[in-house]
Structure formats: structure tokens, C-alpha cells
Design an enzyme around this catalytic site. Structure first.
Site, mmCIF file in Angstrom:
data_model
loop_
_atom_site.group_PDB
_atom_site.id
_atom_site.type_symbol
_atom_site.label_atom_id
_atom_site.label_comp_id
_atom_site.label_asym_id
_atom_site.label_seq_id
_atom_site.Cartn_x
_atom_site.Cartn_y
_atom_site.Cartn_z
ATOM 1 N N ASP A 192 0.821 -1.213 0.000
ATOM 2 C CA ASP A 192 0.000 0.000 0.000
ATOM 3 C C ASP A 192 0.858 1.268 0.000
ATOM 4 O OD1 ASP A 192 -2.448 1.641 0.576
ATOM 5 O OD2 ASP A 192 -1.373 1.986 2.436
ATOM 6 N N LEU A 244 -6.276 7.227 3.244
ATOM 7 C CA LEU A 244 -6.527 8.225 2.197
ATOM 8 C C LEU A 244 -5.421 8.269 1.149
ATOM 9 C CD1 LEU A 244 -7.808 11.114 4.478
ATOM 10 C CD2 LEU A 244 -9.168 9.723 2.923
ATOM 11 N N ARG A 245 -4.471 7.337 1.270
ATOM 12 C CA ARG A 245 -3.337 7.366 0.343
ATOM 13 C C ARG A 245 -3.799 7.171 -1.102
ATOM 14 N NH1 ARG A 245 0.293 3.951 2.991
ATOM 15 N NH2 ARG A 245 1.278 5.613 4.170
ATOM 16 N N GLY A 246 -4.775 6.276 -1.308
ATOM 17 C CA GLY A 246 -5.286 6.019 -2.660
ATOM 18 C C GLY A 246 -5.876 7.266 -3.299
#
Length: 349
Positions: A204, A285-287
């Protein structure tokens, strides 16, 4: 022997057949390193390392402070080592030289000391100086760090690499002595899924995930073999043949880097990106952030000013497929799930 003749010839990026996912992911990360690097998963013998080396050969040279072990940027205090910063504060003149954008290969058996650097405790105690021997992270500052077979690397070491890539700094602490230096690099990892996947928590942390497969079309396979043979027979002539295309691509990347800050994305598009992430149960919230950054980098690369839904469709699979929770019983490809969700949310055919 002169530097030019001793350099190993590099296969031209623009002559590489296929593998568009991987090429696009790498170019977008070079335009905006804050995307967070690329994880390339694919079969053996699909030219993963050839493409990464070809990309580095495209990049413009960088200005560094002469004889500095950290490739310090002479104009940006954020990218300077302590020694250079000290000279700057004393108003000393910084000698500047140009070097090729560094590309560091991380060997599979590398130790943490080799990667992060070591502190000579004896010297520090006896001479009262911070005696630091920089590692591969220092050499990779402002360049690309390439880790082949990243899925076979010790998890702890992958963690260290991802931490440095995300923060832009490397900190080494031994016996109460702490050294910190800039380590801003684009992390490119590659691996073969047959040899095991990375843990989801580590996967991720990579900005983008490109899948590459062995080319099945016979005519494309023949073309790849012929290209390789021509290159090996006469690398200089082969490179010359593609020089114009290489120069054009280099110019596009340079302009995209300059224009990146002017790219806009409408609020409703950001909202739809977040809705897709939410629909797909993407943790954190990285995506959302990576998808927005990658879309802007694509627009900058294509010399436009505003992100469209088509731009998001082009990059969203690369940004999200590795963030989905895997159901071992599910046969469906995670990339297909991302595209289906996009079409639903954007009402896109």
C-alpha cells in the site's frame, strides 16, 4: 579511458515495445516524485530492469555541490546535507558540478548498514566528531533507487526504504549518536508474483502498481527480439536512430515538471475519486491522494491544464489495484474491479 567510452550503453526508452503500464507509471513518478514510487510485478524476462535503466538515461542532469556525498542541491536548503548547510550559513561559496541523475541498484543481500550508512562509534568517542559513512540512501538522494526482487527483501529493510522515500530523510541512530541526511528518491521495486507477494501494509505504501506480462502476440515478440539484436550489434547506431524521439520525450518531461504546479482538478472529480476509494473499501486516504497526483502529472505530461475524467480512468487502476483487500477465493482481477467501480461512479462507457 574517457568517461564516455567507459559507460555501458543503455537501451533507448523510446525503442521499447509494449509494457505501456510500466512506462507510464515510471514517467509520472519522474514528473512528480511525491506520487510515491512504483511497484512492478511481472514474469521473469520481461525487461523490468532494462526499462528502469532506460528511463534514467532520459532524465536531465542535476546540479550538485561538488565532492558532497549526498548529492546536495546547491539551491534548496531542504535538500542539503548538514555540512553544506553549515557552509551556506557561513556564506562560503558552494562549488557546483553537474552529474547524471543517480540510479542506485539495491543488491538483494544488502544489510541495513549498507543501505542506511554507519556511524563509527570509536572515532566519534575518541575524536568527538560525528564519523558517518553514508550508505546507498545517501547515494540515491535526488535520483532513483531500484530494488529488484523487492518481495524477497527482508520486510524490515523494505520498511526502512519506504519510510525514507516518504519522508525524504534518512536517520541513523547508534549508541545515543544520531545522524540525519536528505534521502529524496523515487523508489522502484520489481518482483515476480510466483515468488511471493509483499505484505499488504508494505504494498500500500507504493504509489503505483504496474503489472507486466509476457507479450503473447508473435509479431510483437519478433520485434522485441530484433530490437535487442540490433542494439547489441551496434549500440551507438541504434541509439542514434532513436535520438530525436529521446530528445522530444526528455523535453516533454522537463516541461511537465515545470507546469505541474499549474494543473487544476475540479472538486467534483476529487469527490468521485474518493467515492470510488470508499466503494472499493480502500484503507486510509493514500489512494485518493495518489490518484489525484498521478492524474495531474498525466495532464502536465500531455501539456494541458485541467484534469478530465478520461485522465482519471487512464491512471486509476495503477493507483488503486494494489490497495484492495484480497479475497483468496475470488478469481476476478483487482484491476477489473477498479475499472467497474470507475464506470459506475463516473457513468462512463
Amino acid at each position: 579511458m574517457s568517461k564516455k567510452t567507459s559507460e555501458r550503453p543503455v537501451f533507448p526508452f523510446t525503442s521499447i515495445v509494449g509494457q505501456e503500464e510500466m512506462k507510464l507509471s515510471l514517467i509520472l513518478n519522474v514528473i512528480d516524485p511525491k506520487i510515491g514510487g512504483v511497484m512492478i510485478m511481472g514474469d521473469r524476462g520481461t525487461g523490468k530492469s532494462t526499462i528502469v535503466r532506460a528511463l534514467v538515461d532520459l532524465l536531465p542532469p542535476i546540479d550538485v555541490v561538488e565532492n558532497d556525498q549526498y548529492n546536495s542541491d546547491p539551491y534548496d536548503p531542504e535538500l542539503m546535507s548538514d555540512e553544506v548547510l553549515e557552509k551556506l550559513n557561513k556564506n562560503e561559496k558552494l562549488p557546483i558540478v553537474q552529474i547524471k541523475t543517480p540510479m542506485i541498484d539495491l543488491p538483494l543481500g544488502a544489510t541495513e548498514d549498507r543501505v542506511c550508512g554507519t556511524i563509527d562509534i570509536e572515532k566519534a568517542i575518541s575524536e568527538g566528531k560525528k564519523a558517518f559513512e553514508p550508505g546507498l540512501l545517501a547515494q540515491a538522494n535526488r535520483g532513483i533507487l531500484y530494488v529488484d526482487e523487492v518481495n524477497l527483501l527482508d520486510d524490515h529493510l523494505v520498511d526502512v526504504l519506504l519510510d525514507s522515500a516518504a519522508s525524504g530523510w534518512n536517520t541513523v541512530e547508534r549508541e545515543g549518536i544520531s545522524i540525519c541526511h536528505p534521502a529524496r528518491f523515487i523508489l522502484v521495486g520489481s518482483g515476480n508474483p510466483e515468488e511471493g507477494e509483499l505484505r499488504p501494509q508494505l504494498l500500500d505504501r507504493f504509489g503505483m502498481h504496474a503489472q507486466i506480462k509476457t507479450v503473447k502476440d508473435p509479431s510483437s515478440r519478433v520485434k522485441i527480439v530484433q530490437q535487442r539484436e540490433l542494439f547489441e550489434r551496434n549500440p551507438k547506431d541504434f541509439k542514434q536512430k532513436y535520438q530525436d524521439e529521446q530528445d522530444k520525450l526528455m523535453e516533454k518531461i522537463k516541461n511537465a515538471r515545470k507546469n505541474l504546479k499549474n494543473i487544476t482538478i475540479k472538486y467534483e472529480l476529487l469527490e468521485k475519486i474518493s467515492q470510488i476509494c470508499s466503494d472499493l473499501n480502500v484503507d486510509g486516504l493514500r489512494g485518493d491522494m495518489v490518484t489525484s497526483r498521478a492524474a495531474k502529472a498525466l495532464v502536465a505530461f500531455e501539456n494541458r491544464n485541467e484534469v478530465t475524467s478520461k485522465d482519471i480512468f487512464t491512471i486509476i487502476t495503477l493507483c488503486l489495484r494494489h490497495r484492495l483487500r484480497k479475497d483468496p477465493l475470488e478469481q476476478i482481477d483487482s484491476g477489473f474491479k477498479v475499472q467497474e467501480s470507475f464506470k459506475r461512479v463516473f457513468n462512463y462507457e
